[in-house]
Design a protein around this motif. Structure first.
Motif, PDB file in Angstrom:
ATOM      1  N   ARG A  72      63.068  16.475  51.664  1.00 29.73           N
ATOM      2  CA  ARG A  72      63.380  17.835  51.206  1.00 29.73           C
ATOM      3  C   ARG A  72      62.225  18.410  50.378  1.00 29.73           C
ATOM      4  O   ARG A  72      61.905  19.597  50.475  1.00 29.73           O
ATOM      5  CB  ARG A  72      64.666  17.801  50.374  1.00 29.73           C
ATOM      6  CG  ARG A  72      65.163  19.176  49.932  1.00 29.73           C
ATOM      7  CD  ARG A  72      66.425  19.030  49.080  1.00 29.73           C
ATOM      8  NE  ARG A  72      66.890  20.326  48.630  1.00 29.73           N
ATOM      9  CZ  ARG A  72      67.745  21.097  49.293  1.00 29.73           C
ATOM     10  NH1 ARG A  72      68.227  20.674  50.465  1.00 29.73           N
ATOM     11  NH2 ARG A  72      68.133  22.265  48.819  1.00 29.73           N
ATOM     12  N   PHE A  73      61.591  17.547  49.566  1.00 30.50           N
ATOM     13  CA  PHE A  73      60.492  17.958  48.687  1.00 30.50           C
ATOM     14  C   PHE A  73      59.311  18.499  49.490  1.00 30.50           C
ATOM     15  O   PHE A  73      58.641  19.436  49.065  1.00 30.50           O
ATOM     16  CB  PHE A  73      60.051  16.758  47.837  1.00 30.50           C
ATOM     17  CG  PHE A  73      58.990  17.067  46.817  1.00 30.50           C
ATOM     18  CD1 PHE A  73      59.288  17.826  45.689  1.00 30.50           C
ATOM     19  CD2 PHE A  73      57.696  16.596  46.981  1.00 30.50           C
ATOM     20  CE1 PHE A  73      58.306  18.110  44.741  1.00 30.50           C
ATOM     21  CE2 PHE A  73      56.708  16.870  46.038  1.00 30.50           C
ATOM     22  CZ  PHE A  73      57.028  17.624  44.915  1.00 30.50           C
ATOM     23  N   HIS A 130      62.624  24.514  52.483  1.00 28.66           N
ATOM     24  CA  HIS A 130      63.287  24.404  51.183  1.00 28.66           C
ATOM     25  C   HIS A 130      62.394  24.902  50.044  1.00 28.66           C
ATOM     26  O   HIS A 130      62.772  24.805  48.870  1.00 28.66           O
ATOM     27  CB  HIS A 130      63.688  22.952  50.911  1.00 28.66           C
ATOM     28  CG  HIS A 130      64.772  22.457  51.809  1.00 28.66           C
ATOM     29  ND1 HIS A 130      66.083  22.864  51.708  1.00 28.66           N
ATOM     30  CD2 HIS A 130      64.731  21.586  52.858  1.00 28.66           C
ATOM     31  CE1 HIS A 130      66.811  22.260  52.632  1.00 28.66           C
ATOM     32  NE2 HIS A 130      66.017  21.492  53.351  1.00 28.66           N
ATOM     33  N   MET A 131      61.224  25.427  50.383  1.00 31.05           N
ATOM     34  CA  MET A 131      60.298  25.899  49.343  1.00 31.05           C
ATOM     35  C   MET A 131      60.479  27.371  49.033  1.00 31.05           C
ATOM     36  O   MET A 131      59.897  27.882  48.069  1.00 31.05           O
ATOM     37  CB  MET A 131      58.850  25.640  49.790  1.00 31.05           C
ATOM     38  CG  MET A 131      58.504  24.164  49.907  1.00 31.05           C
ATOM     39  SD  MET A 131      56.799  23.920  50.475  1.00 31.05           S
ATOM     40  CE  MET A 131      56.773  22.143  50.717  1.00 31.05           C
ATOM     41  N   VAL A 132      61.263  28.067  49.838  1.00 31.39           N
ATOM     42  CA  VAL A 132      61.526  29.490  49.620  1.00 31.39           C
ATOM     43  C   VAL A 132      63.032  29.694  49.606  1.00 31.39           C
ATOM     44  O   VAL A 132      63.725  29.293  50.547  1.00 31.39           O
ATOM     45  CB  VAL A 132      60.895  30.353  50.735  1.00 31.39           C
ATOM     46  CG1 VAL A 132      61.196  31.830  50.498  1.00 31.39           C
ATOM     47  CG2 VAL A 132      59.394  30.116  50.813  1.00 31.39           C
ATOM     48  N   SER A 133      63.544  30.294  48.544  1.00 27.48           N
ATOM     49  CA  SER A 133      64.987  30.524  48.447  1.00 27.48           C
ATOM     50  C   SER A 133      65.419  31.570  49.468  1.00 27.48           C
ATOM     51  O   SER A 133      64.621  32.415  49.899  1.00 27.48           O
ATOM     52  CB  SER A 133      65.356  30.996  47.036  1.00 27.48           C
ATOM     53  OG  SER A 133      64.685  32.191  46.721  1.00 27.48           O
ATOM     54  N   MET A 146      55.447  29.648  49.385  1.00 30.01           N
ATOM     55  CA  MET A 146      55.514  28.435  50.199  1.00 30.01           C
ATOM     56  C   MET A 146      54.165  27.741  50.278  1.00 30.01           C
ATOM     57  O   MET A 146      54.064  26.524  50.074  1.00 30.01           O
ATOM     58  CB  MET A 146      55.990  28.792  51.613  1.00 30.01           C
ATOM     59  CG  MET A 146      56.120  27.599  52.549  1.00 30.01           C
ATOM     60  SD  MET A 146      56.155  28.087  54.295  1.00 30.01           S
ATOM     61  CE  MET A 146      54.448  28.561  54.546  1.00 30.01           C
ATOM     62  N   PHE A 147      53.103  28.504  50.543  1.00 34.89           N
ATOM     63  CA  PHE A 147      51.778  27.882  50.671  1.00 34.89           C
ATOM     64  C   PHE A 147      51.301  27.307  49.339  1.00 34.89           C
ATOM     65  O   PHE A 147      50.619  26.287  49.305  1.00 34.89           O
ATOM     66  CB  PHE A 147      50.771  28.887  51.227  1.00 34.89           C
ATOM     67  CG  PHE A 147      50.841  29.054  52.723  1.00 34.89           C
ATOM     68  CD1 PHE A 147      50.595  27.973  53.558  1.00 34.89           C
ATOM     69  CD2 PHE A 147      51.168  30.277  53.292  1.00 34.89           C
ATOM     70  CE1 PHE A 147      50.658  28.112  54.952  1.00 34.89           C
ATOM     71  CE2 PHE A 147      51.239  30.432  54.670  1.00 34.89           C
ATOM     72  CZ  PHE A 147      50.988  29.343  55.506  1.00 34.89           C
ATOM     73  N   GLY A 148      51.659  27.966  48.247  1.00 32.56           N
ATOM     74  CA  GLY A 148      51.315  27.426  46.942  1.00 32.56           C
ATOM     75  C   GLY A 148      51.953  26.074  46.710  1.00 32.56           C
ATOM     76  O   GLY A 148      51.319  25.139  46.205  1.00 32.56           O
TER      77      GLY A 148
END
Length: 470
Positions: free
Chosen positions: A7-8, A13-16, A337-339
């Motif tokens: 998930r990490f 999962h990086m953008v709500s 997300m890219f960050g």
């Protein structure tokens, strides 16, 4: 545990859900794009750091005084380059934004106008360096047994910085445009040239004279000249749509939008750089005053940790470019997300490097010098170096993301708090009143990196940077 790790690293999962403004790329697409931009910058940074380390090893054959003489020039050199470093941060951010907007002529105008500013700054930089070399190195903490060597080295190397700085400005624009391989090729070639002439000029090989530290400075200057011509050739291509070139109809005249955007980012970065250089300058001066052997040990360990920084810097450069491009394309969700992807990959690199530094700490020190006192001190410091890798890996990427978004005022504030205040104060207390010497200085460095990681990470996750206009 495996589920958490999956998930990490999962981009979905990086953008709500409430932040998403369109389709989210697959893991393969997202990581592929990040790696395609990051690997040239990472290879470039790591090879430059490795070359710098080999450079120090070659100078190290001349003794601790020579290592210290070369090392003491580092902060005065970057202090004089502060306006150009700030300018280049603005160039990368603005070119990335224009590329994301599809405004290719705007990107070309940015490069042209930045080069004019760069050349103006170079005249001031070299003049100041030549006139005040001894005063700058004395302020930096140079001791009587190596200041003469340091002044001689500094004056030669700063003449070569004219070529280096103009090439850096071109490469900064190329990074923002997404052409990270250009900078990699030019800088790697420059460092190969540097090493070759180090061999010939430091100890005197073939028909070349033995010039010792002067030879090392001349070799560095020659490398800078090569890098300049390679960078220049990359922007002399024909005027083809979508290509970053100087041979276009884009105006060389200053215009309000272009210069305003550059200096909106660069002005805050300049303040940040002033804080950073003050902190680094004061920090290096504190260590230099501990003694020649202590400072030589410090320089060796700085060379080693810079290799780790090279990996982080690669992902930081890629994150800066992608964050700026996605904001230009009106996709702040993908910027976020890219960050995060850059931070994850950089953290993995930091963990690996930290492990290597712990296991091979003594052999790494011995590559530079076999003085028992240096090896003993260096082996202890290497444990702190390993711990610093873990926090530095995140800190560098988060800072890069904020710069790419134009949020340089916040980065300047964290630099003031952490680098200009916390690092020198903490290092002084640990070095002198508490008597920890050079180990105390490295604990101060770790504290600085840890604080910047916390502050910049919270800022990035807040998302406030996504509303900044350039």
């Amino acid at each position: 545990m495996l589920q958490f790790i999956k998930r990490f690293f999962d981009p979905s999962h990086m953008v709500s859900a409430d932040m998403a403004e369109g389709p989210i790329p697959t893991a393969k697409e997202a990581y592929g794009r990040m790696v395609s931009l990051a690997w040239p910058s990472a290879v470039e940074s790591v090879l430059i750091c490795l070359t710098g380390s080999v450079d120090t090893m070659m100078v190290g054959t001349l003794g601790a005084a020579a290592i210290s003489a070369v090392g003491i020039t580092s902060q005065p050199r970057f202090l004089m380059m502060t306006p150009i470093i700030a300018l280049n941060t603005g160039v990368t951010a603005v070119v990335a934004r224009r590329r994301g907007e599809g405004d290719f002529e705007g990107a070309r105008r940015t490069l042209k106008q930045a080069l004019i500013f760069c050349m103006m700054f170079c005249v001031l930089m070299v003049t100041g360096a030549l006139l005040f070399a001894e005063e700058l190195l004395t302020l930096a903490g140079a001791q009587s047994d190596f200041i003469g060597l340091g002044v001689e080295y500094y004056r030669i190397i700063m003449c070569g910085q004219v070529f280096a700085c103009i090439g850096m400005t071109i490469n900064a624009a190329q990074r923002g445009y997404g052409n990270t391989k250009v900078s990699m090729r030019s800088n790697v070639t420059a460092n190969i040239v540097n090493l070759i002439f180090n061999y010939f000029l430091i100890n005197g090989a073939w028909f070349f004279p033995r010039l010792e530290t002067r030879g090392a400075a001349i070799a560095t200057a020659l490398g800078s000249i090569v890098a300049f011509f390679m960078a220049l050739s990359s922007v002399l291509k024909p005027d083809i749509p979508g290509v970053l070139t100087l041979r276009s109809g884009a105006s060389w005249k200053f215009d309000k939008r272009t210069t305003g955007s550059i200096f909106k980012v660069a002005s805050s970065t300049f303040v940040e750089q002033i804080f950073m250089r003050f902190g680094f300058f004061t920090y290096a001066s504190l260590v230099a005053r501990l003694g020649t052997v202590e400072f030589a040990t410090h320089q060796i360990c700085m060379n080693i940790i810079n290799v780790s920084f090279g990996f982080s810097d690669g992902f930081g450069v890629a994150s800066t470019s992608l964050v700026g491009q996605q904001l230009g394309a009106k996709r702040p969700d993908l910027s976020m997300m890219f960050g995060k992807i850059g931070q994850r990959l950089s953290l993995l690199a930091g963990l690996l490097m930290g492990l290597v530094f712990v296991v091979f700490r003594e052999p790494l020190i011995l590559l530079f010098n076999d003085d028992p006192a240096i090896v003993q001190m260096g082996s202890v410091i290497m444990l702190i170096v390993a711990a610093t890798c873990l926090v530095q890996s995140t800190q560098v990427v988060m800072s890069g993301c904020l710069r790419g978004a134009g949020d340089t005022k916040f980065v300047a504030m964290t630099s003031f708090i952490s680098i200009a205040a916390i690092r020198p104060a903490m290092s002084y207390i640990l070095c002198y009143p508490l008597g920890l010497g050079v180990v105390g200085a490295w604990l101060g460095l770790f504290g600085d990196q840890f604080l910047r990681m916390i502050l910049n990470t919270f800022r990035f996750y807040s998302g406030k940077w996504s509303t900044i206009k350039l």
